[in-house]
Scaffold this motif. Structure first.
Motif, PDB file in Angstrom:
ATOM      1  N   TYR A  11      13.864  -5.685   1.294  1.00  0.00           N
ATOM      2  CA  TYR A  11      13.183  -5.078   0.154  1.00  0.00           C
ATOM      3  C   TYR A  11      13.996  -5.297  -1.112  1.00  0.00           C
ATOM      4  CZ  TYR A  11      10.747  -2.632   3.925  1.00  0.00           C
ATOM      5  OH  TYR A  11      10.039  -2.335   5.063  1.00  0.00           O
ATOM      6  N   ALA A  29       9.377   1.194  -1.416  1.00  0.00           N
ATOM      7  CA  ALA A  29       9.103  -0.094  -0.772  1.00  0.00           C
ATOM      8  C   ALA A  29       9.050   0.057   0.743  1.00  0.00           C
ATOM      9  CB  ALA A  29      10.168  -1.110  -1.175  1.00  0.00           C
ATOM     10  N   ASP A  47       5.577  -0.669   2.922  1.00  0.00           N
ATOM     11  CA  ASP A  47       5.583  -1.644   4.008  1.00  0.00           C
ATOM     12  C   ASP A  47       5.138  -1.000   5.323  1.00  0.00           C
ATOM     13  OD1 ASP A  47       5.915  -4.247   4.904  1.00  0.00           O
ATOM     14  OD2 ASP A  47       8.043  -3.999   5.357  1.00  0.00           O
ATOM     15  N   ARG A  63       1.492  -0.675   5.454  1.00  0.00           N
ATOM     16  CA  ARG A  63       0.818  -1.960   5.738  1.00  0.00           C
ATOM     17  C   ARG A  63       0.953  -2.353   7.203  1.00  0.00           C
ATOM     18  NH1 ARG A  63       3.123  -3.191   0.573  1.00  0.00           N
ATOM     19  NH2 ARG A  63       4.937  -4.157   1.591  1.00  0.00           N
ATOM     20  N   ALA A  74       4.078  -2.387   9.045  1.00  0.00           N
ATOM     21  CA  ALA A  74       5.404  -2.802   9.511  1.00  0.00           C
ATOM     22  C   ALA A  74       5.945  -1.777  10.501  1.00  0.00           C
ATOM     23  CB  ALA A  74       6.362  -2.947   8.328  1.00  0.00           C
ATOM     24  N   ALA A  84      10.979  -2.282   9.430  1.00  0.00           N
ATOM     25  CA  ALA A  84      11.209  -1.619   8.145  1.00  0.00           C
ATOM     26  C   ALA A  84      12.667  -1.183   8.006  1.00  0.00           C
ATOM     27  CB  ALA A  84      10.277  -0.417   8.012  1.00  0.00           C
ATOM     28  N   ARG A 133      14.685  -4.274   7.146  1.00  0.00           N
ATOM     29  CA  ARG A 133      14.473  -4.718   5.753  1.00  0.00           C
ATOM     30  C   ARG A 133      15.144  -3.779   4.763  1.00  0.00           C
ATOM     31  NH1 ARG A 133       8.032  -6.315   6.616  1.00  0.00           N
ATOM     32  NH2 ARG A 133       8.450  -8.293   7.716  1.00  0.00           N
TER      33      ARG A 133
END
Length: 769
Positions: free
Chosen positions: A647, A667, A671, A674, A676, A681, A684
């Motif tokens: 991110y 962020a 995610d 969506r 993830a 996550a 990231r």
């Protein structure tokens, strides 16, 4: 050597020289004098060797060549427990002596000698203990100069038996003969004993009634029945249950009031450890080392350990037996054993018999004890492997009180009082910083008493009367209040995160300046705010705050630390529409917390630890914690190790610039919405923070010209973050300093405080001042 020629014959006359040799370091109580005697005799030297308050003194006489060989051997062939720091020589007039002898210890003067840490039982002693023909067969207190108790039984120095807790056990004739024989492995081994003259085991019920029969057999039977057994070890009492017995582990957890924090497990050997965890070469070396710490390792799927031992944790902390008693116990039970500190949560470990009987009676069903007193309570040390080497998480048994040696002189003695959590203190003199054993969290009277008695013991042990006293800036820390109450000392307040970076500098023998990245839970800042995500330009004598994480509210103060969901709310309010998160459905008071955060009527913090808490709660990893760092630990363990994504973390320009943590948390939430997965996550998030730290350090390098970065603070116990940050910085041409001799967490703060106080003292006393 001179040559005289007469006719065809050459006569060589060897010229003798005599030297006073002084050896400094950990050289008492480790078999150094018999080693010197053996080395000198083998090389044909004459003279003598003895102990005094400074270390070991030697007078040797022989040819210059043989003396040189002797001096080389002092370092190259030293006993296993010895640490030779310095060898100094002074020429003397030859006396024509004809033998080499061992002198008695001498006292008087200021003591500079070092004290060895407790050491795991050596192979020679284990062979004796397991040999039915040996007089120490099956004896739980076998030891020699190469192993056994040291720090935990020492009352004063020189390290001689009358000044240890073995003073109450007069040696039998056979032990005395070994003790007095220079060629014997037990020559002047102060704890030397045998079943005739030494300590004895006993097994009792919780009410104190003696149980007939062999204590070890009785203890093993109790473990097999699922009972909790209090075991008196080297530095205090442990609480033991069978590691494979779920009900026993759950019972121990309930009685000890320890909801989630993992228990340590003792196994018989490295092969047994490999049946539970992934054991690499470095882990195996640590497990076998004389220090015998608890080693954190990845748990194998299907490992035969009850879930209640380490609930929800992907790692186990394993250790091998380090006393004869432990070896005999694991042999008697024949299985992994939980061995956790003998205390209620947040209390210091019990180490005195009466205190243990009182405090542990409601936890333990039985006691496996003995009659050798423990003078200093000392918890087990904890390590994990990072960047191919050990990273200390708790520095205690096996390490303390051996000093951290630094390249700078302390002009006057220093006492550093440490932090509030994971407290250690330190005393410093000459080039040594004696960082204490783990004291714990200074949040109750019992732990504060352990702190104050520990300080007094170190002052006696190292003959130090501190003139300069360093402390944290937080006015409510008990360690700070202790410093303020001392008379006739010079006080030096050291900002918490400066102490973290100074600790890393001292750990590496580097005076700076460096770009210091100090990521931790909370520390009192110079502006009276709570810092914890700091980028500093720092040396030992001072620092400048160059950048930090964007501050956010700490709604509820200490409650927000125990309830990470509050931090998630704090990070998300004020940034537009709130994401649809499960934590809002699980925590009915979120609206009140959001209003408090938006009002700004609360403390604010730049803490990196609280950022990890917020992400863990947002990803449904943990809303509430029962021990420090729990949410961050679980977030690290869940992260996908091969996920390359990251991110973006904006850098907000300002004075100073800030990393936008709230943007990072949003962020993560976007995610996850969506689709993830939590492991992706989490990975990231870690990768994004690594990239942001790297970008900030590169920016600060360009601004300052400083290209060395020091990483410190408890958040850098996270190996995913620490290793990837180190690699990224190195790849961009920056030099990276990390910890190896003290922990990056608050257990290393006292070293940093001492280093700062000593540097300021040197600066004030320099000629230009």
């Amino acid at each position: 050597m001179a040559e005289f020629q007469g006719g065809q014959d050459t006569v060589r006359v060897v010229t003798s020289v005599r030297y006073l040799v002084r050896v400094e370091g950990v050289v008492q109580g480790v078999g150094f004098r018999p080693f010197v005697h053996s080395l000198a005799t083998r090389l044909g030297l004459t003279g003598h060797v003895g102990n005094d308050v400074h270390g070991v003194f030697i007078e040797v006489e022989a040819s210059l060549e043989m003396v040189d060989r002797f001096l080389t051997g002092l370092r190259d062939e030293a006993p296993p427990l010895a640490v030779v720091e310095q060898v100094r020589t002074e020429p003397l007039t030859p006396q024509g002596t004809t033998s080499f002898t061992i002198s008695e210890s001498t006292g008087g003067g200021v003591r500079d000698t070092l004290v060895s840490a407790d050491s795991a039982t050596c192979a020679d002693c284990l062979r004796e203990m397991r040999d039915p023909a040996d007089r120490r067969f099956g004896y739980a207190f076998v030891n020699c100069t190469n192993c056994g108790p040291r720090f935990t039984i020492v009352r004063d120095v020189p390290y001689d038996r009358p000044l240890t807790t073995m003073a109450g056990f007069p040696m039998c004739a056979e032990c005395r003969a070994e003790y007095d024989e220079p060629t014997d492995r037990r020559f002047h081994a102060q704890p030397v004993c045998c079943p005739r003259c030494g300590p004895r085991l006993r097994f009792t019920t919780a009410s104190g009634r003696d149980v007939a029969g062999d204590p070890l057999t009785a203890a093993a039977a109790a473990l097999d029945r699922g009972e909790v057994v209090a075991v008196k070890g080297l530095g205090g009492f442990h609480l033991a249950v069978a590691a494979g017995h779920h009900d026993a582990a759950a019972t121990l957890r309930k009685r000890k009031h320890r909801e989630d924090k993992p228990f340590a497990v003792m196994v018989s050997d490295v092969d047994a450890a490999a049946r539970l965890c992934r054991v690499g070469d470095v882990e195996a070396e640590l497990l076998r080392s004389r220090r015998r710490p608890i080693v954190l390792m990845d748990r194998l799927d299907g490992a035969p350990v009850a879930e209640a031992v380490a609930p929800g944790n992907r790692q186990l902390g394993l250790m091998l037996p380090y006393t004869p008693l432990h070896h005999l116990l694991v042999a008697s039970y024949d299985g992994p054993i939980v061995l956790t500190s003998g205390n209620l949560s947040d209390e210091p470990i019990a180490h005195e018999d009466d205190d243990a009987a009182r405090r542990l009676a409601g936890i333990a069903d039985a006691f496996l004890g003995h009659d050798r007193p423990i003078h200093v309570r000392t918890d087990d040390s904890v390590v994990r492997v990072s960047r191919g080497g050990p990273l200390l998480l708790r520095r205690s048994r096996g390490y303390a009180p051996e000093p951290v040696t630094v390249p700078w002189e302390f002009p006057r003695p220093v006492l550093a009082c440490g932090a509030e959590l994971k407290n250690t203190f330190a005393v410093a003199k000459h080039k040594h910083v004696f960082v204490s054993h783990h004291i714990g969290d200074l949040e109750n009277f019992e732990t504060l008493t352990s702190f104050t008695t520990g300080v007094e013991h170190y002052r006696r042990l190292f003959d130090t009367d501190p003139v300069v006293v360093a402390h944290d800036l937080h006015p409510e820390y008990l360690s700070t209040k202790y410093a303020w109450e001392l008379d006739d000392v010079e006080l030096v307040g050291v900002q918490h995160h400066h102490a973290h970076i100074a600790s890393c500098l001292a750990d590496n023998g580097d005076a700076g300046p460096v770009l210091g990245v100090a990521f931790d839970g909370l520390g009192f800042g110079c502006d009276a705010q709570l810092w914890g995500g700091e980028f500093l330009l720092a040396g030992l004598t001072g620092f400048h705050r160059l950048a930090h994480l964007r501050p956010v509210p700490l709604p509820g103060g200490p409650t927000a630390i125990r309830q990470p969901w509050r931090m998630a709310v704090a990070y998300l309010v004020g940034g537009g529409q709130l994401p649809d998160l499960g934590l809002f459905r699980r925590n009915e008071r979120w609206r009140a917390v959001a209003r408090l955060a938006e009002s700004g009527d609360t403390q604010w913090t730049s803490s990196a630890g609280r950022l990890f808490d917020a992400v863990a709660a947002a990803l449904d990893v943990r809303d509430r914690v029962t021990f420090e760092g729990q949410a961050a630990i679980e977030l690290e363990q869940l992260a996908d190790r091969v996920e390359p994504g990251a991110y973006d973390v904006p850098i907000l320009d300002g004075r100073p610039p800030q990393l936008d943590g709230p943007a990072l948390v949003r962020a993560v939430c976007a995610d996850a919405a969506r689709g993830a997965s939590t492991p992706v996550a989490a990975a990231r998030f870690h990768n994004g923070l690594v990239a942001a730290v790297t970008r900030m350090c590169l920016r600060l390098r360009d601004e300052t010209g400083v290209s060395t970065v020091a990483l410190s603070g408890g958040v850098f116990q996270n190996m995913l973050l620490a290793e990837r940050t180190s690699s990224a910085l190195t790849e961009h041409g920056l030099r990276v300093l990390t910890h190896s001799r003290v922990p990056p967490n608050d257990g290393g703060i006292s070293l940093g405080q001492a280093a700062v106080a000593g540097a300021l003292d040197r600066e004030q006393r320099s000629p230009r001042h």
